[in-house]
Design an enzyme around this catalytic site. Structure first.
Site, mmCIF file in Angstrom:
data_model
loop_
_atom_site.group_PDB
_atom_site.id
_atom_site.type_symbol
_atom_site.label_atom_id
_atom_site.label_comp_id
_atom_site.label_asym_id
_atom_site.label_seq_id
_atom_site.Cartn_x
_atom_site.Cartn_y
_atom_site.Cartn_z
ATOM 1 C CB SER A 128 -0.915 0.033 1.215
ATOM 2 O OG SER A 128 -1.635 1.253 1.207
ATOM 3 C CE LYS A 182 -3.053 -2.245 -0.392
ATOM 4 N NZ LYS A 182 -3.582 -2.191 -1.681
ATOM 5 C CG HIS A 185 -4.820 -0.726 3.897
ATOM 6 N ND1 HIS A 185 -5.028 -0.183 2.635
ATOM 7 C CD2 HIS A 185 -4.008 0.140 4.543
ATOM 8 C CE1 HIS A 185 -4.364 0.950 2.546
ATOM 9 N NE2 HIS A 185 -3.739 1.174 3.679
ATOM 10 C CG ASN A 186 -7.103 -1.340 -0.523
ATOM 11 O OD1 ASN A 186 -6.115 -1.166 0.180
ATOM 12 N ND2 ASN A 186 -7.015 -1.461 -1.825
ATOM 13 C CD GLU A 189 -7.209 3.543 0.316
ATOM 14 O OE1 GLU A 189 -6.233 2.835 0.646
ATOM 15 O OE2 GLU A 189 -7.477 3.796 -0.872
HETATM 16 P P1 NBP Z 1 -1.763 -2.117 -13.588
HETATM 17 O O1 NBP Z 1 -2.703 -2.744 -12.616
HETATM 18 O O2 NBP Z 1 -2.252 -1.008 -14.412
HETATM 19 O O3 NBP Z 1 -1.220 -3.286 -14.553
HETATM 20 C C1 NBP Z 1 -0.360 -2.984 -15.629
HETATM 21 C C2 NBP Z 1 0.768 -3.975 -15.686
HETATM 22 O O4 NBP Z 1 0.259 -5.310 -15.871
HETATM 23 C C3 NBP Z 1 1.677 -3.698 -16.880
HETATM 24 O O5 NBP Z 1 2.998 -3.973 -16.514
HETATM 25 C C4 NBP Z 1 1.145 -4.694 -17.898
HETATM 26 O O6 NBP Z 1 2.068 -5.012 -18.901
HETATM 27 C C5 NBP Z 1 0.912 -5.878 -17.008
HETATM 28 N N1 NBP Z 1 0.114 -6.939 -17.629
HETATM 29 C C6 NBP Z 1 -1.199 -6.968 -17.971
HETATM 30 BR BR1 NBP Z 1 -2.349 -5.581 -17.835
HETATM 31 N N2 NBP Z 1 -1.586 -8.125 -18.512
HETATM 32 C C7 NBP Z 1 -0.475 -8.885 -18.508
HETATM 33 C C8 NBP Z 1 -0.234 -10.203 -18.939
HETATM 34 N N3 NBP Z 1 -1.199 -10.964 -19.417
HETATM 35 N N4 NBP Z 1 1.032 -10.672 -18.831
HETATM 36 C C9 NBP Z 1 2.010 -9.918 -18.334
HETATM 37 N N5 NBP Z 1 1.845 -8.655 -17.899
HETATM 38 C C10 NBP Z 1 0.605 -8.145 -17.980
HETATM 39 O O7 NBP Z 1 -0.408 -1.663 -12.854
HETATM 40 P P2 NBP Z 1 -0.200 -0.878 -11.483
HETATM 41 O O8 NBP Z 1 -1.130 0.264 -11.355
HETATM 42 O O9 NBP Z 1 1.259 -0.667 -11.371
HETATM 43 O O10 NBP Z 1 -0.654 -1.937 -10.379
HETATM 44 C C11 NBP Z 1 -0.004 -3.198 -10.246
HETATM 45 C C12 NBP Z 1 -0.706 -3.951 -9.125
HETATM 46 O O11 NBP Z 1 -0.560 -3.209 -7.899
HETATM 47 C C13 NBP Z 1 -2.215 -4.113 -9.331
HETATM 48 O O12 NBP Z 1 -2.637 -5.322 -8.777
HETATM 49 C C14 NBP Z 1 -2.802 -2.966 -8.537
HETATM 50 O O13 NBP Z 1 -4.132 -3.202 -8.136
HETATM 51 C C15 NBP Z 1 -1.848 -2.907 -7.349
HETATM 52 N N6 NBP Z 1 -1.771 -1.618 -6.679
HETATM 53 C C16 NBP Z 1 -1.786 -0.452 -7.376
HETATM 54 C C17 NBP Z 1 -1.696 0.766 -6.720
HETATM 55 C C18 NBP Z 1 -1.674 2.058 -7.487
HETATM 56 O O14 NBP Z 1 -1.690 3.114 -6.833
HETATM 57 N N7 NBP Z 1 -1.619 2.034 -8.805
HETATM 58 C C19 NBP Z 1 -1.573 0.783 -5.324
HETATM 59 C C20 NBP Z 1 -1.509 -0.412 -4.633
HETATM 60 C C21 NBP Z 1 -1.611 -1.611 -5.307
HETATM 61 P P3 NBP Z 1 2.122 -4.131 -20.268
HETATM 62 O O15 NBP Z 1 2.905 -2.922 -19.921
HETATM 63 O O16 NBP Z 1 2.771 -5.035 -21.220
HETATM 64 O O17 NBP Z 1 0.681 -3.823 -20.623
#
Ligand code: NBP
Length: 476
Positions: A128, A182, A185-186, A189
């Protein structure tokens, strides 16, 4: 020498987490399905530490020291399974997969057990703090077997946020425990955000404050017991003016809140456990209501009270009452959230240390708040505490706030302002403290139409009244 750890999935979270790991002196292999993200990371931040960029998953795995430690940071759901399927044939027994995304805990349980059969370790790990937390120190909630956590603990505890010299990372428990915590937590939140939004709404539409004045009010609250990241950013958002129109930013943003699903999961799983998380549920529903534009437009002409605001002296007193209502409602949200974690722990055999959970939420994450120290202390004093209101400090704080809390909920109703979080939290408080609940009547109804039986207050056993007959009572 190879890389000590690898990160695959370099969108917002993965990229920042990899940078955080590298900045702490660990060698990190990086990989993303689309190569452009890997290239961009190296071009922009390659000088921050020792990165090994990999174009293919094979190159990525080959770059890692054994046991291999792989952080998967891709979109939750199918993508996590897709990445695991690609990785598994390339891994050896004892290697460790760390899913750092927001995966559903049931998926994590399934993956952990399937991978364990192949001799692979799986850590379902809640992370988080969003983009900034991932880079500067998130709150980390790992779940999985002890022998999977131990080899990654030195890295995770180093990159986590630190509060009073303690890392905001602790092994939560087996299989889905980390992702469950987690998720909760959300959920909390969501509730926190909804309560803050209601406080804003009441200050604006009952006290008659403008956004800038509300920003100042939140700023001053942030110096007291409500001191938290969410109160701090709320003050900043409310003080912000839209560059294009010069209006308060909050007035130019469409009032339809979106959600990604972890709040909904919290409520769904709470329903399965029979744990009342009404404050969290109201927060999820409030976002849903806001998004039903057509329904809202169809109700726009319905009658409500005549709009009026308080005179300035009463407004200042009301603002103080809102602070008290916010504090008390917040205690209820956390009471409900911790109850849910406790119940899930019992259901799934996780043995979660609730004090440790409160401690690791003190930094890095979105709900970080001074108040978590009190929760940590409450569970440290009594790990089996039935709920936060059983702790003297919280009982006193909420008890002292209750008059103001009632005034605020009543004022909201009188002024026609929806305050579902404040109202539901107060109802929960009153239900818990009631000597007798009308559930007795509910039991009577259930027995009347369904012969569901009831228990009596004065003797043991189950009973049924012959409602369709002579109304005598029989033992069931
Ligand atoms: P995203 O949730 O937007 O996912 C994008 C990533 O997933 C890219 O690297 C994409 O690759 C990859 N991907 C996908 Br879509 N399909 C795929 C597949 N079939 N094979 C391999 N790679 C694949 O990214 P994020 O916002 O960085 O979040 C990552 C995780 O962390 C999620 O579970 C999210 O819920 C969690 N999270 C996010 C936050 C936040 O603030 N964003 C906070 C806390 C937790 P590509 O580039 O090739 O499309």
């Amino acid at each position: 020498m190879g890389s000590e750890i690898g990160v695959t999935g370099l969108a917002v979270m993965g990229q920042n987490l990899a940078r955080n790991i590298a900045r702490h002196g660990f060698q990190v292999a990086v990989h993303n399905r689309s190569e452009s993200r890997t290239k961009q990371l190296i071009e922009r931040y390659g000088d921050e530490g020792e990165f090994t960029p990999a174009t293919t998953i094979e190159e990525f795995v080959a770059a890692l020291d054994r046991p291999r430690r792989v952080v998967i940071m891709v979109k939750a759901g199918g993508p996590v399974d897709a990445v695991i399927d690609e990785l598994v044939p390339l891994l050896d027994k004892g290697d460790i997969l760390i899913d750092g995304g927001n995966s559903h805990f049931e998926d994590t349980r399934r993956r952990e057990s399937a991978l364990a059969e192949r001799g692979l370790h799986f850590l379902g790990t809640g992370v988080s703090g969003g983009e900034e937390g991932a880079l500067l120190g998130p709150s980390i909630m790992p779940g999985g077997p002890d022998d999977a956590y131990e080899p990654v603990a030195p890295i995770l505890t180093t990159i986590a946020a630190q509060v009073d010299g303690t890392p905001c990372c602790a092994h939560i428990g087996p299989d889905g425990a980390g992702h469950y915590v987690k998720m909760a937590h959300n959920g909390i939140e969501y509730a926190d955000m909804q309560l803050i939004a209601e406080a804003y709404d009441l200050l604006r539409n009952v006290a008659g404050y403008e956004p800038a004045q509300i920003a100042e009010t939140f700023h001053s609250w942030n110096k007291g017991r409500l001191d938290s990241y969410l109160i701090e950013i709320t003050a900043e958002i409310l003080a912000h003016k839209d560059a294009a129109t010069g209006k308060p930013f909050v007035d130019v943003v469409a009032d339809a809140a979106e959600q990604k699903g972890t709040g909904r999961w919290t409520v769904q799983t709470a329903l399965d456990l029979g744990v009342p998380v009404s404050g969290i549920a109201e927060a999820v529903f409030a976002r849903a209501v806001s998004g039903h534009g057509e329904l809202r437009r169809s109700a726009a002409g319905l009658p409500g009270p005549h709009p009026s605001v308080l005179d300035p002296r009463d407004a200042a007193r009301f603002a103080d009452q809102v602070e008290q209502a916010l504090y008390a409602s917040k205690v209820i949200s956390y009471t409900q959230g911790f109850h849910q974690i406790q119940a899930a722990g019992a259901e799934f055999g996780w043995d979660i240390d609730l004090g440790a959970v409160a401690a690791l939420w003190r930094g890095g994450c979105i709900i970080r708040a001074a108040f978590l120290d009190d929760i940590r202390a409450a569970y440290a004093a009594d790990p089996a505490l039935p709920g936060l209101l059983a702790d003297q400090r919280f009982a006193t704080g909420v008890g002292e706030a209750q008059h103001a809390w009632r005034t605020v909920v009543a004022s909201a109703a009188r002024h026609g302002i929806a305050a579902p979080g404040f109202s539901a939290s107060l109802a929960y408080y009153d239900a818990l403290r009631a000597e007798r609940l009308p559930a007795a009547l509910t039991q009577g109804q259930r027995d009347y139409f369904g012969a569901h039986t009831y228990r009596r207050t004065d003797r043991e056993g189950s009973f049924h009244t012959l409602w369709g007959g002579d109304r005598s009572e029989v033992e069931a």
